[in-house]
Write a protein that holds these residues in place. Structure first.
Motif, PDB file in Angstrom:
ATOM      1  N   GLY A  73      37.460  42.773  30.355  1.00  0.00           N
ATOM      2  CA  GLY A  73      38.491  42.290  31.261  1.00  0.00           C
ATOM      3  C   GLY A  73      38.095  42.737  32.653  1.00  0.00           C
ATOM      4  O   GLY A  73      37.074  43.377  32.843  1.00  0.00           O
ATOM      5  N   ALA A  74      38.918  42.415  33.628  1.00  0.00           N
ATOM      6  CA  ALA A  74      38.624  42.826  34.989  1.00  0.00           C
ATOM      7  C   ALA A  74      38.819  44.332  35.127  1.00  0.00           C
ATOM      8  O   ALA A  74      39.650  44.925  34.457  1.00  0.00           O
ATOM      9  CB  ALA A  74      39.538  42.081  35.938  1.00  0.00           C
ATOM     10  N   SER A  80      38.655  46.212  45.760  1.00  0.00           N
ATOM     11  CA  SER A  80      39.343  45.152  45.009  1.00  0.00           C
ATOM     12  C   SER A  80      40.777  45.000  45.503  1.00  0.00           C
ATOM     13  O   SER A  80      41.418  45.972  45.902  1.00  0.00           O
ATOM     14  CB  SER A  80      39.408  45.488  43.511  1.00  0.00           C
ATOM     15  N   VAL A  81      41.274  43.757  45.463  1.00  0.00           N
ATOM     16  CA  VAL A  81      42.699  43.522  45.714  1.00  0.00           C
ATOM     17  C   VAL A  81      43.356  43.350  44.354  1.00  0.00           C
ATOM     18  O   VAL A  81      42.912  42.551  43.533  1.00  0.00           O
ATOM     19  CB  VAL A  81      42.915  42.272  46.594  1.00  0.00           C
ATOM     20  N   VAL A  82      44.404  44.136  44.106  1.00  0.00           N
ATOM     21  CA  VAL A  82      45.051  44.124  42.798  1.00  0.00           C
ATOM     22  C   VAL A  82      46.527  43.777  42.923  1.00  0.00           C
ATOM     23  O   VAL A  82      47.139  43.942  43.979  1.00  0.00           O
ATOM     24  CB  VAL A  82      44.917  45.498  42.090  1.00  0.00           C
ATOM     25  N   PHE A  83      47.075  43.289  41.820  1.00  0.00           N
ATOM     26  CA  PHE A  83      48.523  43.154  41.690  1.00  0.00           C
ATOM     27  C   PHE A  83      48.944  44.210  40.683  1.00  0.00           C
ATOM     28  O   PHE A  83      48.274  44.424  39.667  1.00  0.00           O
ATOM     29  CB  PHE A  83      48.911  41.759  41.188  1.00  0.00           C
ATOM     30  N   ASP A  97      51.356  50.167  37.394  1.00  0.00           N
ATOM     31  CA  ASP A  97      50.398  49.694  36.397  1.00  0.00           C
ATOM     32  C   ASP A  97      49.697  48.456  36.951  1.00  0.00           C
ATOM     33  O   ASP A  97      50.354  47.465  37.283  1.00  0.00           O
ATOM     34  CB  ASP A  97      51.114  49.333  35.085  1.00  0.00           C
ATOM     35  N   ILE A  98      48.377  48.522  37.031  1.00  0.00           N
ATOM     36  CA  ILE A  98      47.598  47.392  37.562  1.00  0.00           C
ATOM     37  C   ILE A  98      47.538  46.292  36.506  1.00  0.00           C
ATOM     38  O   ILE A  98      47.165  46.540  35.358  1.00  0.00           O
ATOM     39  CB  ILE A  98      46.183  47.856  37.966  1.00  0.00           C
ATOM     40  N   SER A 103      42.414  38.474  41.140  1.00  0.00           N
ATOM     41  CA  SER A 103      42.934  37.278  40.451  1.00  0.00           C
ATOM     42  C   SER A 103      42.573  37.193  38.969  1.00  0.00           C
ATOM     43  O   SER A 103      42.817  36.176  38.338  1.00  0.00           O
ATOM     44  CB  SER A 103      42.486  35.988  41.161  1.00  0.00           C
ATOM     45  N   LYS A 104      41.973  38.244  38.405  1.00  0.00           N
ATOM     46  CA  LYS A 104      41.661  38.233  36.969  1.00  0.00           C
ATOM     47  C   LYS A 104      42.526  39.281  36.270  1.00  0.00           C
ATOM     48  O   LYS A 104      42.694  40.389  36.779  1.00  0.00           O
ATOM     49  CB  LYS A 104      40.177  38.565  36.741  1.00  0.00           C
TER      50      LYS A 104
END
Length: 200
Positions: A73-74, A80-83, A97-98, A103-104
């Motif tokens: 997985g990513a 990196s830009v994370v959500f 929690d990431i 976008s992955k």
């Protein structure tokens, strides 16, 4: 013979584990170099392996790689830009929690920490964590580094970073009305947040 030898040299490592010094090793997949101390760290859980350099290569350092033991997985890495979903808000930090990297979606659990000084770019000393985030908020953040206790340090200091989705106490999806406020469409209640700038 070579496969048996390779199996012997493989050891299971976890994110944040030291793999060696950058003066002796190059960071390959699943590894990165800290510019602060010149140390190579693992960035995911998996098996450590060394790849020797080509005999004619100018750089004669071996490359260290970490091959994930789960389906790939990513993986977050500095830059990196994370959500992430905010799980806990304290006086000086917030945990999240990431869930998505560049976008992955992620397949392992990665924890992020936003420190008070990384919430915004201005008036850092006046940041109130409880007025910036609430548990359950979805944030867009930049990965700064792999921090303490195998959690990534995240920053929301740029305009486009911060809370992108939040639910009000009434259960409505809140709408951003300024850089620092979101409003519940059901009740009109305004709540403070470090809001991410909406891209036009």
């Amino acid at each position: 013979m070579t496969m048996a030898m390779e199996a012997e040299t493989q050891e299971l490592v976890t994110p944040g584990q030291v793999l060696g010094k950058a003066s002796q090793l190059k960071a390959g997949k699943g590894a990165y170099v800290s510019t602060e101390n010149g140390t190579v760290y693992a960035s995911l859980t998996g098996f450590r392996s060394l790849i020797p350099p080509h005999s004619d290569a100018v750089d004669q350092r071996s490359t260290v790689e970490v091959t994930g033991h789960k389906a790939h997985g990513a993986v977050p890495k500095p830059g990196s830009v994370v959500f992430a979903r905010v799980t806990k808000v304290m006086a000086r930090t917030a945990s999240a929690d990431i869930v998505c990297v560049d976008s992955k979606s992620v397949r392992e659990k990665f924890t992020g920490i936003i420190r008070q000084q990384d919430v915004r770019a201005t008036e850092i000393d006046k940041v109130d964590m409880h007025l910036s985030f609430r548990p359950g908020d979805i944030i867009r953040a930049l990965v700064l580094s792999l921090g303490d206790a195998r959690a990534y340090y995240l920053s929301t200091a740029k305009n486009e970073l911060g809370v992108v989705s939040a639910e009000s106490a009434a259960g409505g999806t809140m709408v951003p009305i300024s850089w620092t406020e979101m409003q519940c469409p059901l009740t009109g209640q305004v709540e403070p947040r470090k809001v991410a700038k909406v891209e036009a």
